[in-house]
Design a protein around this motif. Structure first.
Motif, short mmCIF file in Angstrom:
data_model
loop_
_atom_site.label_atom_id
_atom_site.label_comp_id
_atom_site.label_asym_id
_atom_site.label_seq_id
_atom_site.Cartn_x
_atom_site.Cartn_y
_atom_site.Cartn_z
N ASP A 7 0.91 -1.30 -0.02
CA ASP A 7 0.04 -0.02 -0.09
C ASP A 7 0.82 1.13 0.09
O ASP A 7 0.32 2.65 -0.09
CB ASP A 7 -0.88 0.06 1.22
N GLY A 8 2.13 1.24 0.00
CA GLY A 8 3.14 2.32 -0.12
C GLY A 8 3.62 2.70 1.21
O GLY A 8 4.48 3.41 1.30
N THR A 9 3.07 1.97 2.37
CA THR A 9 3.74 2.35 3.74
C THR A 9 5.13 1.92 3.77
O THR A 9 5.54 0.77 3.30
CB THR A 9 2.93 1.54 4.63
N LYS A 10 6.03 2.79 4.28
CA LYS A 10 7.56 2.70 4.43
C LYS A 10 7.54 2.22 5.84
O LYS A 10 7.35 2.90 6.70
CB LYS A 10 8.25 3.78 3.69
N LEU A 11 8.41 1.15 6.07
CA LEU A 11 8.57 0.73 7.62
C LEU A 11 10.22 0.53 7.46
O LEU A 11 10.82 -0.11 6.84
CB LEU A 11 8.11 -0.70 7.87
N PRO A 12 10.93 0.84 8.81
CA PRO A 12 12.40 0.70 8.98
C PRO A 12 12.45 -0.88 9.28
O PRO A 12 11.77 -1.25 10.05
CB PRO A 12 12.61 1.62 10.04
N ALA A 13 13.68 -1.55 8.63
CA ALA A 13 13.86 -2.58 8.98
C ALA A 13 15.48 -2.93 9.06
O ALA A 13 16.05 -2.06 8.54
CB ALA A 13 13.41 -3.62 7.97
N LEU A 62 11.52 -6.24 10.73
CA LEU A 62 10.85 -4.97 10.97
C LEU A 62 11.15 -4.34 12.31
O LEU A 62 11.11 -4.99 13.29
CB LEU A 62 9.21 -4.68 11.00
N THR A 63 11.63 -3.10 12.39
CA THR A 63 12.02 -2.37 13.75
C THR A 63 11.01 -1.58 14.06
O THR A 63 11.20 -1.24 15.37
CB THR A 63 13.44 -1.58 13.55
N LYS A 64 10.22 -1.35 13.19
CA LYS A 64 8.88 -0.46 13.86
C LYS A 64 7.72 -1.25 12.90
O LYS A 64 7.66 -1.49 11.76
CB LYS A 64 8.93 0.65 13.32
N MET A 65 6.78 -1.64 13.81
CA MET A 65 5.48 -2.23 13.41
C MET A 65 4.53 -1.24 12.75
O MET A 65 4.58 -0.26 13.25
CB MET A 65 4.62 -3.15 14.32
N PRO A 66 3.80 -1.51 11.65
CA PRO A 66 2.69 -0.67 11.02
C PRO A 66 1.51 -0.42 11.99
O PRO A 66 1.57 -1.22 12.99
CB PRO A 66 2.51 -1.36 9.75
N ALA A 67 0.66 0.63 11.78
CA ALA A 67 -0.34 0.83 12.71
C ALA A 67 -1.28 -0.13 12.57
O ALA A 67 -2.07 -0.50 13.53
CB ALA A 67 -0.73 2.25 12.25
#
Length: 85
Positions: free
Chosen positions: A17-23, A39-44
């Protein structure tokens, strides 16, 4: 989809969906161009999960994926199509 180059510790994972997450890169195989990232930060919102099926319900023409470590190989992934019932 991963941004950045293999060998770097930090990458950005771009979701469908275009969401960018740090990993971070956990392990990689440059020969087959595959990496395992964490993933170092989980999505909402929760990530989708693949459900485990039953081999008794398979039909010819269906796609299948096998994950494992056969013959002392480590972390293999094989994909295919069921050819007979």
């Amino acid at each position: 989809q991963m941004g950045g180059r293999f060998g770097q510790g930090a990458v950005t994972v771009t979701m469908w969906d275009g969401t960018k997450l740090p990993a971070s890169v956990h392990s990689m195989d440059q020969q087959s161009d595959v990496a395992l990232v964490k993933l170092t930060k989980m999505p909402a919102k929760p990530l989708p999960v693949a459900s485990i099926g039953s081999s008794a319900l398979l039909r010819p023409g269906e796609w299948v994926v096998a994950l494992g470590s056969p013959l002392h190989l480590m972390n293999t992934v094989t994909a295919g199509i069921v050819s007979s019932g």
